[in-house]
Scaffold this motif. Structure first.
Motif, PDB file in Angstrom:
ATOM      1  N   HIS A  42       0.830  -1.205   0.000  1.00  0.00           N
ATOM      2  CA  HIS A  42       0.000   0.000   0.000  1.00  0.00           C
ATOM      3  C   HIS A  42       0.865   1.257   0.000  1.00  0.00           C
ATOM      4  O   HIS A  42       0.555   2.233  -0.690  1.00  0.00           O
ATOM      5  CB  HIS A  42      -0.926  -0.010   1.218  1.00  0.00           C
ATOM      6  CG  HIS A  42      -1.757   1.225   1.361  1.00  0.00           C
ATOM      7  ND1 HIS A  42      -1.377   2.289   2.161  1.00  0.00           N
ATOM      8  CD2 HIS A  42      -2.942   1.578   0.806  1.00  0.00           C
ATOM      9  CE1 HIS A  42      -2.296   3.230   2.092  1.00  0.00           C
ATOM     10  NE2 HIS A  42      -3.253   2.841   1.284  1.00  0.00           N
ATOM     11  N   TRP A  72      -7.649   2.422  -2.976  1.00  0.00           N
ATOM     12  CA  TRP A  72      -7.189   1.275  -2.199  1.00  0.00           C
ATOM     13  C   TRP A  72      -6.521   0.230  -3.086  1.00  0.00           C
ATOM     14  O   TRP A  72      -6.903   0.027  -4.238  1.00  0.00           O
ATOM     15  CB  TRP A  72      -8.378   0.643  -1.472  1.00  0.00           C
ATOM     16  CG  TRP A  72      -8.086  -0.603  -0.698  1.00  0.00           C
ATOM     17  CD1 TRP A  72      -8.550  -1.872  -0.968  1.00  0.00           C
ATOM     18  CD2 TRP A  72      -7.292  -0.722   0.478  1.00  0.00           C
ATOM     19  NE1 TRP A  72      -8.096  -2.756  -0.034  1.00  0.00           N
ATOM     20  CE2 TRP A  72      -7.312  -2.078   0.868  1.00  0.00           C
ATOM     21  CE3 TRP A  72      -6.563   0.186   1.245  1.00  0.00           C
ATOM     22  CZ2 TRP A  72      -6.638  -2.547   1.986  1.00  0.00           C
ATOM     23  CZ3 TRP A  72      -5.885  -0.274   2.356  1.00  0.00           C
ATOM     24  CH2 TRP A  72      -5.924  -1.618   2.720  1.00  0.00           C
ATOM     25  N   THR A  90      -3.870  -5.561   0.306  1.00  0.00           N
ATOM     26  CA  THR A  90      -2.591  -5.983   0.866  1.00  0.00           C
ATOM     27  C   THR A  90      -2.594  -7.493   1.067  1.00  0.00           C
ATOM     28  O   THR A  90      -3.631  -8.149   0.980  1.00  0.00           O
ATOM     29  CB  THR A  90      -2.324  -5.295   2.211  1.00  0.00           C
ATOM     30  OG1 THR A  90      -3.265  -5.802   3.184  1.00  0.00           O
ATOM     31  CG2 THR A  90      -2.498  -3.785   2.098  1.00  0.00           C
TER      32      THR A  90
END
Length: 237
Positions: free
Chosen positions: A77, A213, A216
């Motif tokens: 991220h 977004w 992850t």
């Protein structure tokens, strides 16, 4: 609780977790030796004197807005945000050295220039940051500490939230992602008490990920194990 002294040389304080896991690959050792020092958010030794010499990030990022990721895991991220927002400076804090080495490999591959990292406890960074330094903060899939007696170790407690509130600018955004229902409960209870406003207006605001977004490794694991991610957005007030 571990009482290991971290390689950063920062003052020892209660830290619950690991600093190092399995043996690093030779390439990761090279990343740490060759790249880590150049990506420090401050001059050598800045973390050894918390509270004495404020850390000025203005020259580090040429006055750009600064975002902070607390516990960046493998760094997916963090690098994604650095690539997507070249006009912003990003700092990642992660005490787990294996995660730091993973991030350094990603930084080399992505060739991002607007990212700095601290391989230690974020509280050491809080100690030296002036008030209102950070424009946005991320807490993504933090260690859940599932046992009730360990809930005080979670980030969403007064010990961490009060200094976070201090270093964030008024109006700054604070994002929390977790797949642990009880962590959601504690977050919604403790974060507003620390001076933050929850921005949700309806269920989709915590069910749907943010538009920028990127999943992850921790989220992918949660989905494989049928746990439901929650995306909580707060504003520093």
């Amino acid at each position: 609780m571990t009482q290991d002294t971290h390689s950063s040389g920062a003052p020892w304080r209660n830290f619950y977790g690991r600093f190092k896991g399995k043996t690093l690959r030779p390439s990761q050792e090279i990343y740490l030796d060759e790249d880590l020092e150049a990506l420090s958010p401050g001059p050598i030794g800045w973390e050894e004197n918390p509270g004495r010499a404020p850390l000025d990030l203005t020259p580090v990022f040429d006055g750009a807005p600064v975002w902070l990721e607390i516990g960046f895991g493998g760094g997916e991220h963090l690098v994604h945000q650095a690539q997507s927002n070249p006009q912003v400076g990003l700092i990642g804090c992660e005490p787990f050295i294996n995660g730091v080495a993973m991030l350094l490999g990603k930084v080399r591959k992505a060739e991002v220039q607007n990212l700095r990292l601290y391989p230690g406890d974020v509280r050491n960074l809080f100690d030296v940051l002036p008030d209102g330094t950070i424009d946005k903060a991320f807490l993504l899939y933090p260690d859940p500490w599932p046992k009730k007696r360990h809930h005080r170790r979670r980030f969403v407690t007064e010990e961490f939230l009060d200094p976070l509130h201090r270093v964030l600018k008024p109006g700054a955004e604070f994002r929390v992602a977790t797949d642990i229902p009880d962590y959601v409960r504690q977050t919604l209870l403790e974060v507003p008490k620390a001076g933050f406003e929850w921005l949700a207006e309806g269920p989709q605001d915590w069910r749907d990920p943010w538009k920028d977004w990127i999943p992850t490794r921790y989220e992918k694991k949660a989905l494989r194990e049928d746990r439901v991610p929650h995306y909580l957005t707060f504003r520093r007030v």
